[in-house]
Motif scaffolding. Structure first.
Motif, PDB file in Angstrom:
ATOM      1  N   GLN A 159       2.754  -4.886  -8.045  1.00 27.67           N
ATOM      2  CA  GLN A 159       3.902  -4.906  -8.941  1.00 27.67           C
ATOM      3  C   GLN A 159       4.120  -3.498  -9.486  1.00 27.67           C
ATOM      4  N   SER A 160       5.125  -2.839  -8.977  1.00 28.27           N
ATOM      5  CA  SER A 160       5.419  -1.493  -9.449  1.00 28.27           C
ATOM      6  C   SER A 160       6.018  -1.555 -10.849  1.00 28.27           C
ATOM      7  N   ARG A 161       6.034  -0.414 -11.515  1.00 24.80           N
ATOM      8  CA  ARG A 161       6.627  -0.369 -12.853  1.00 24.80           C
ATOM      9  C   ARG A 161       8.114  -0.676 -12.803  1.00 24.80           C
ATOM     10  N   GLY A 213       0.815  -1.209   0.000  1.00 25.45           N
ATOM     11  CA  GLY A 213       0.000   0.000   0.000  1.00 25.45           C
ATOM     12  C   GLY A 213       0.843   1.250   0.000  1.00 25.45           C
ATOM     13  N   ALA A 214       1.886   1.259   0.824  1.00 26.69           N
ATOM     14  CA  ALA A 214       2.780   2.418   0.876  1.00 26.69           C
ATOM     15  C   ALA A 214       3.488   2.618  -0.462  1.00 26.69           C
ATOM     16  N   GLN A 215       3.893   1.500  -1.093  1.00 30.93           N
ATOM     17  CA  GLN A 215       4.568   1.594  -2.391  1.00 30.93           C
ATOM     18  C   GLN A 215       3.619   2.141  -3.455  1.00 30.93           C
ATOM     19  N   ALA A 216       2.362   1.665  -3.439  1.00 32.85           N
ATOM     20  CA  ALA A 216       1.382   2.120  -4.426  1.00 32.85           C
ATOM     21  C   ALA A 216       1.118   3.615  -4.290  1.00 32.85           C
ATOM     22  N   VAL A 217       1.016   4.094  -3.060  1.00 34.26           N
ATOM     23  CA  VAL A 217       0.777   5.527  -2.832  1.00 34.26           C
ATOM     24  C   VAL A 217       1.959   6.349  -3.327  1.00 34.26           C
ATOM     25  N   VAL A 226       1.786   6.585  -7.088  1.00 34.86           N
ATOM     26  CA  VAL A 226       0.770   7.538  -7.536  1.00 34.86           C
ATOM     27  C   VAL A 226       1.259   8.973  -7.345  1.00 34.86           C
ATOM     28  N   ALA A 227       1.963   9.206  -6.245  1.00 36.35           N
ATOM     29  CA  ALA A 227       2.467  10.549  -5.943  1.00 36.35           C
ATOM     30  C   ALA A 227       3.669  10.926  -6.795  1.00 36.35           C
ATOM     31  N   GLY A 228       4.203   9.944  -7.523  1.00 42.34           N
ATOM     32  CA  GLY A 228       5.354  10.223  -8.383  1.00 42.34           C
ATOM     33  C   GLY A 228       6.649  10.401  -7.634  1.00 42.34           C
TER      34      GLY A 228
END
Length: 302
Positions: A283-285, A80-84, A87-89
């Motif tokens: 899975q991050s980019r 969740g922290a990674q996804a946020v 999104v925040a760039g």
């Protein structure tokens, strides 16, 4: 019932490192704080989670039941922290866990290609055993892991990356001087050095040696179990046994001449190399991009 993430993180860390003192050092917290978190967690759950014997601890049945769920919860929070952050760039670091012997030239090539594409994304590279690599991925401490053999855990996906051939390795002064022998017969009376088999994984480094020796007709070979490739290497150098080893783990010893390999024509042992990631994990980019580079730059290691 009130359970905090700090308590879950502390519980998982103790289970991984095997002691409160070790967990205190890893988490950067005092030992009383570590003990307090576990007492609160046990009070909330109504069951002891660890059997304590001196400085070492072992999971109780309740602790064993909790562990996979605690690991999943911890990984979900980290996801969740990674996804946020994505999104925040925000600038990200890619966390990768890898078996030490795999940190070879093809991995370096993949890292260079990745960093050329993402110059602002540093790579946090941790070395560990295959089992430890899976634990780091399972808990979300590493986004991707590189290890030997697929992990049977249904929560993990194992992506094939090739296979590394295993070679018979002997000391420089070993009595066998031929670079090639037809089979393992001349090594029948040797003491073999091997890894302990993993109970929950029938295909593992620890089972390969037994399987190959049995296939060669060596019914009752002498095998000494050693869970460290470095320790095996030093014992072979000292003439205290022979072993099956991946080339990537002994390049320096072969270069300086303290070890030799013996080509066995009937032997076709190898270690599958895989990347592991959580099936349902975020899975991050960066993770996807690095896996793409690994597939492109990892040759068949045989």
């Amino acid at each position: 019932m009130k359970v905090t993430i700090d308590e879950i993180e502390t519980f998982v860390c103790i289970a991984e490192v095997g002691g409160f003192t070790e967990a205190s050092a890893r988490l950067g917290r005092s030992q009383p704080a570590i003990s307090r978190r576990i007492r609160e967690l046990e009070r909330s759950l109504g069951a002891p989670l660890f059997d304590r014997t001196g400085r070492r601890v072992a999971l109780t049945e309740a602790g064993k039941a909790l562990l996979p769920h605690a690991q999943a919860a911890l990984a979900a929070v980290r996801d969740g922290a990674q996804a946020v952050r994505d999104v925040a760039g925000e600038a990200q670091a890619l966390s990768v866990a890898i078996v030490r012997t795999l940190a070879d030239s093809h991995i370096v090539d993949a890292l260079r290609a990745f960093e050329a594409r993402f110059p602002d994304a540093p790579v946090d590279l941790r070395t560990a055993t295959s089992r430890e690599v899976s634990v780091l991925v399972r808990t979300g401490e590493a986004a991707l892991g590189l290890r030997y053999f697929p992990d049977p855990d249904p929560a993990l996906e194992s992506v094939p990356l090739g296979a590394e051939r295993l070679l018979v390795v002997v000391s420089a002064s070993h009595e066998i001087t031929e670079p090639v022998i037809p089979d393992l017969g001349p090594l029948r009376k040797e003491r073999w050095l091997g890894f302990p088999p993993e109970r929950l994984q029938p295909d593992s480094f620890g089972h390969v040696l037994r399987r190959e020796l049995a296939a060669a007709g060596l019914a009752d070979p002498s095998i000494t179990l050693i869970d460290s490739l470095t320790a095996q290497t030093r014992l072979v150098e000292a003439g205290l046994g022979v072993a099956l080893m991946p080339l990537s783990g002994i390049r320096e010893e072969l270069r300086i001449g303290s070890l030799r390999t013996v080509e066995v024509q009937s032997l076709a042992a190898e270690l599958p190399v895989v990347a592991v990631r959580r099936k349902d994990g975020y899975q991050s980019r960066l993770t996807t991009a690095f896996l793409t580079e690994l597939r492109a730059h990892t040759p068949d290691l045989r």
